[in-house]
Enzyme design. Structure first.
Site, PDB file in Angstrom:
ATOM      1  N   GLU A 188      -4.050  -5.021   5.824  1.00 43.22           N
ATOM      2  CA  GLU A 188      -5.254  -5.717   5.755  1.00 43.22           C
ATOM      3  C   GLU A 188      -5.399  -6.589   4.707  1.00 43.22           C
ATOM      4  OE1 GLU A 188      -6.222  -1.568   3.875  1.00 43.22           O
ATOM      5  OE2 GLU A 188      -5.177  -2.351   5.464  1.00 43.22           O
ATOM      6  N   GLU A 216       0.939  -1.316   0.070  1.00 45.92           N
ATOM      7  CA  GLU A 216       0.017  -0.002   0.105  1.00 45.92           C
ATOM      8  C   GLU A 216       0.739   1.284   0.201  1.00 45.92           C
ATOM      9  OE1 GLU A 216      -4.174   0.968   2.048  1.00 45.92           O
ATOM     10  OE2 GLU A 216      -2.641   0.521   3.457  1.00 45.92           O
ATOM     11  N   GLU A 222      -7.871  -4.208  11.521  1.00 43.70           N
ATOM     12  CA  GLU A 222      -7.492  -4.914   9.961  1.00 43.70           C
ATOM     13  C   GLU A 222      -8.589  -6.046   9.709  1.00 43.70           C
ATOM     14  OE1 GLU A 222      -4.937  -3.588   8.609  1.00 43.70           O
ATOM     15  OE2 GLU A 222      -4.678  -2.551  10.331  1.00 43.70           O
TER      16      GLU A 222
END
Length: 864
Positions: free
Chosen positions: A283, A135, A315
């Site tokens: 996550e 991410e 998460e």
């Protein structure tokens, strides 16, 4: 590199013509254990097959890949010349057909920065551990793809690794691993459901694994069975409390199934605790990764367990908010992070033993939000994200904690059941798809019957924080004649919002404690709102606006209430009310409305009575900040001595063996400075001194040694001896931090060079070196680096990964050189570098604002 910083417009244009049907990704990770060649970065083979459609045949587009080398590119059977179509981060795709197959064979680089596929060698046993972290856009460092959240697809991973390794990914394996040609074994994984590139994951290495499972009847016939696993490095296994992690996991799965009415969608649930992780956790569906510091090597307080439980549940909430339903672009990052922050706290309070979660949220998480919302870089919860660099910087207190606080206000506004029913509609309507703000507002309007447009405009689409202050008029009988709530806004963001708040009245009870005797909920709107329900009540000692913490605001006090807080804060019996009072006086201190020494006096008088360990940790952190940055420079020595003496007093008074005793021991170590205090720390280390009940374990030893090293009492030999006791990855990080903390100009110069002029250190060691370098106690040693800082940051930004560049720019800003000359140097750099990368300028602007805030607070304190 050109094109690495993908813009929103480019992503929208690509999504307008492309849709992805599937990915097949094969990674050969056997090179992770091969001897290094010394020629360029260590690499692995990555082969990707992408089937995708183009709605405009003949159009051109591009795929994303950041790799040292590309062996071959084949589009629809045509061999493309990598030297022509690959520029280091993009693969040009021309003359697309309606249906396309792209095959890319590349050599990708292992990471030492926590971005992409991170490689870690355990100093304790020499084992190699790998994990991915993507991410917002680092999957392209591992395999070729279309790196944007709205081009979802099923992924099938195949991983070849050394024999004996554990390999996990988002989905379960498709049978047992098979022998690979040339040695090792190949694991093949079942296709995932459609997910975004940034949440795909691979974890590989000789991990220690523990197993469990979760079962739940969905109806009279169907049973949901979810295999659970928890992983950590083998050398950490003796510290791993997997049973506690599984307990929280099962409690969370029960909660989310009860409230979301949508079965967990990703089959299995693995949780891997991995080394040198930049984040708290990520996550990835079915394969959640956490920083391994959540595997506690020594004694920690209940607050640490509470925080870990919150992260586990945060998460888990993402499995629905973020993974099942994903934002279309990073403008709506809040659609997952705000919800996960809110749902993490809600599920923690209602399903685990950590029922104090909202107290921690009010005192600590919202403190993060208040700071972020008063920076010049503040933004609406729904942000304007122009590109990936913007996205990287917007994982901030607004996106997380302000958004979560706003959602808590939304629940008060529309009602809990309407809110949860909207979530259920949202999942079913948009499963495996992508959404925007409008999609959420639509379901909220349906379930609540409220006009969400005005609410959204006020709360989600504007920046800044309001302050709420009670104003009380008393009648001749001494009772309240009228109580109003005054609302104010920042000058830069003059928005007055609608607030659903509770106003509590507190006075002395029979035992002298401050207790609430009246409460009214009301809708605050505009600059002044009368709370009619409280007219006629007996005069309070304290009026607490935003009682129960229903809204997002800065609480202010009328003068009588502030006097009560100054004298009797510790007598508030309700822990949430007490946390809100602490938060309020901290905001007054940060805003330069309360002298920092007054705040520290409150800590010295009342923190010892604080029952909530999470709040106590927050007070210790804020007290350290106040002493370092907000106390007038001339008053720092005396104030520091008083704070250290008070910390030692509370340490000796704390219950033997308690979490409070441990918290005070850690705080005392950070403020100790006199010869006798340092001698006590040394004695606790060598066993010549003892505090009853205090277990000086390895982690606490390093805490004490860092202070002794920074104060010049312990030298490099002492650090080396401690490292010999703790020859682990954690021990190495502590060693690096302590060595950089030594009070020597030569040491500081070496630390600076290791971080700024070299990229040899891993992300974790960069962080440790910066922390050791930037010690507040010897400001004169870091003063010579003001000029070099501003001379080097553009080069650092251009040459290092964004994660490392952010650490350097934030961590080495000369915040401890808190004088007008430093402010002027910052302003000069900003004026002369208007064309610098916007994300870099944002970081410098934020640091400049913190410095200006420090100077204003010092001026307030100097007037004491």
């Amino acid at each position: 590199m050109p094109g690495e910083n993908l813009s929103r417009e480019e992503a929208h244009e690509r999504a307008a013509i492309l849709s992805v049907e599937r990915y097949d990704v094969a990674l050969d990770l056997r090179s992770a254990v091969a001897p290094a060649t010394g020629e360029g970065p260590r690499t692995f083979r990555s082969t990707t097959v992408i089937d995708f459609r183009c709605s405009r045949p003949g159009a051109a587009s591009f795929a994303d890949l950041i790799a040292p080398a590309v062996t071959s590119v084949r589009l629809n059977g045509r061999e493309l010349d990598p030297a022509v179509v690959f520029d280091g981060c993009r693969i040009a795709l021309a003359d697309l057909a309606e249906r396309n197959t792209l095959v890319v064979d590349a050599r990708c680089a292992y990471s030492r920065t926590g971005e992409g596929l991170h490689r870690f060698e355990d100093p304790e046993d020499g084992e190699i551990y790998l994990y991915t972290q993507y991410e917002p856009a680092d999957a392209r460092r591992v395999f070729a793809n279309f790196e944007q959240p709205d081009l979802k697809a099923p992924f099938t991973f195949e991983v070849t690794a050394p024999e004996g390794w554990t390999v996990i990914s988002n989905s379960a394996t498709d049978g047992a691993p098979s022998p690979a040609e040339g040695g090792g074994v190949t694991s093949r994984f079942l296709p995932t459901r459609p997910i975004s590139t940034y949440i795909t994951a691979v974890v590989a290495g000789p991990y220690h694994v523990e197993h469990d499972h979760y079962s739940r009847a969905l109806d009279a016939k169907a049973v949901l069975d979810i295999p659970l696993s928890a992983l950590c490095r083998r050398s950490l296994a003796r510290h791993f409390d997997a049973d506690e992690i599984f307990t929280v996991t099962k409690q969370g799965l029960d909660f989310f199934h009860d409230h979301f009415d949508y079965p967990y969608p990703f089959g299995k649930y693995d949780q891997a605790f991995v080394p040198e992780y930049n984040l708290g956790a990520m996550e990835n569906p079915g394969c959640v990764t956490f920083r391994e510091e959540y595997v506690f090597r020594g004694k920690v307080t209940r607050a640490s367990y509470e925080h870990r439980a919150n992260v586990v549940l945060h998460e888990m909430s993402h499995m629905w908010f973020g993974d099942l339903v994903t934002m279309r672009w990073w403008d709506d990052l809040w659609l997952k992070e705000s919800f996960a922050d809110f749902m993490g706290a809600l599920s923690q309070v209602e399903s685990t033993r950590y029922t104090e979660g909202w107290i921690t949220f009010a005192n600590r998480r919202k403190s993060w939000a208040y700071r972020a919302d008063q920076l010049p870089s503040t933004h609406p919860v729904v942000a304007d994200i122009r590109d990936l660099e913007d996205a990287k910087l917007n994982f901030d207190g607004i996106t997380y904690s302000k958004g979560a606080a706003v959602l808590k206000q939304l629940v008060a506004y529309v009602g809990r059941e309407a809110f949860l029913e909207a979530a259920r509609h949202y999942f079913k309507r948009h499963a495996y798809g992508n959404t925007t703000l409008a999609d959420l507002l639509s379901v909220l309007a349906e379930t609540s019957g409220r006009d969400m447009t005005r609410w959204s405009r006020a709360w989600l689409e504007t920046a800044g924080v309001n302050s709420l202050t009670p104003e009380v008029v008393y009648g001749d009988n001494g009772r309240i004649a009228e109580l109003t709530v005054a609302q104010a806004a920042d000058e830069a963001y003059p928005v007055l919002r609608p607030h659903r708040v509770a106003v509590g009245l507190y006075r002395s009870g029979a035992d002298g404690a401050l207790e609430r005797y009246a409460r009214a909920e009301t809708d605050v709107a505009g600059a002044s709102t009368v709370v009619a329900e409280l007219a006629g009540q007996a005069a309070p000692d304290l009026v607490l606006v935003n009682d129960d913490d229903l809204t997002y605001c800065k609480i202010r006090f009328d003068q009588a209430s502030l006097d009560t807080v100054r004298e009797r804060l510790g007598e508030l019996t309700d822990p949430l009310a007490r946390a809100l009072a602490w938060s309020a006086v901290w905001n007054l201190t940060r805003d330069g409305l309360m002298p920092a020494r007054d705040y520290l006096d409150l800590v010295l008088r009342f923190a010892g009575r604080e029952s909530d360990i999470g709040v106590l940790h927050g007070l210790h952190q804020q007290a350290r900040t106040a002493l370092t940055f907000y106390v007038a420079p001339d008053a720092r020595p005396e104030t520091g001595r008083a704070l250290a003496e008070g910390a030692l007093r509370e340490l000796r008074l704390a219950e033997a063996g308690s979490g409070h005793q441990l918290a005070w021991a850690r705080f005392f170590a950070t403020v100790a400075e006199s010869k006798s205090e340092l001698n006590l720390l040394q004695g606790l280390l060598d066993g010549s001194a003892e505090i009853a009940g205090l277990d000086v374990d390895q982690e606490l030893r390093w805490t004490f040694l860092e202070t002794l090293t920074a104060e010049g009492v312990a030298d490099a030999d002492a650090v080396a001896a401690e490292r010999a006791r703790d020859d682990t990855a954690s021990g190495h990080r502590h060693e690096v931090r302590c060595l950089a903390a030594r009070p020597s100009a030569a040491v500081k110069a070496d630390a600076w060079a290791e971080v700024v002029d070299s990229d040899a250190l891993s992300n974790a060691l960069v962080e440790a070196t910066i922390a050791g370098f930037a010690q507040p106690g010897r400001r004169e040693l870091t003063a010579p680096f003001v000029g070099p800082y501003f001379a080097s940051i553009e080069r650092v930004w251009a040459s290092r990964s964004i994660e490392i560049a952010m650490s350097v720019v934030r961590g080495l800003f000369p915040a401890h050189q808190d004088r007008l000359a430093t402010l002027a140097a910052t302003d000069t750099w900003l004026a002369d570098h208007g064309a610098a990368a916007p994300a870099l300028r944002r970081l410098v602007l934020e640091a400049r604002d913190d410095l200006a805030r420090s100077l204003r607070a010092q001026a307030c304190d100097a007037a004491l």
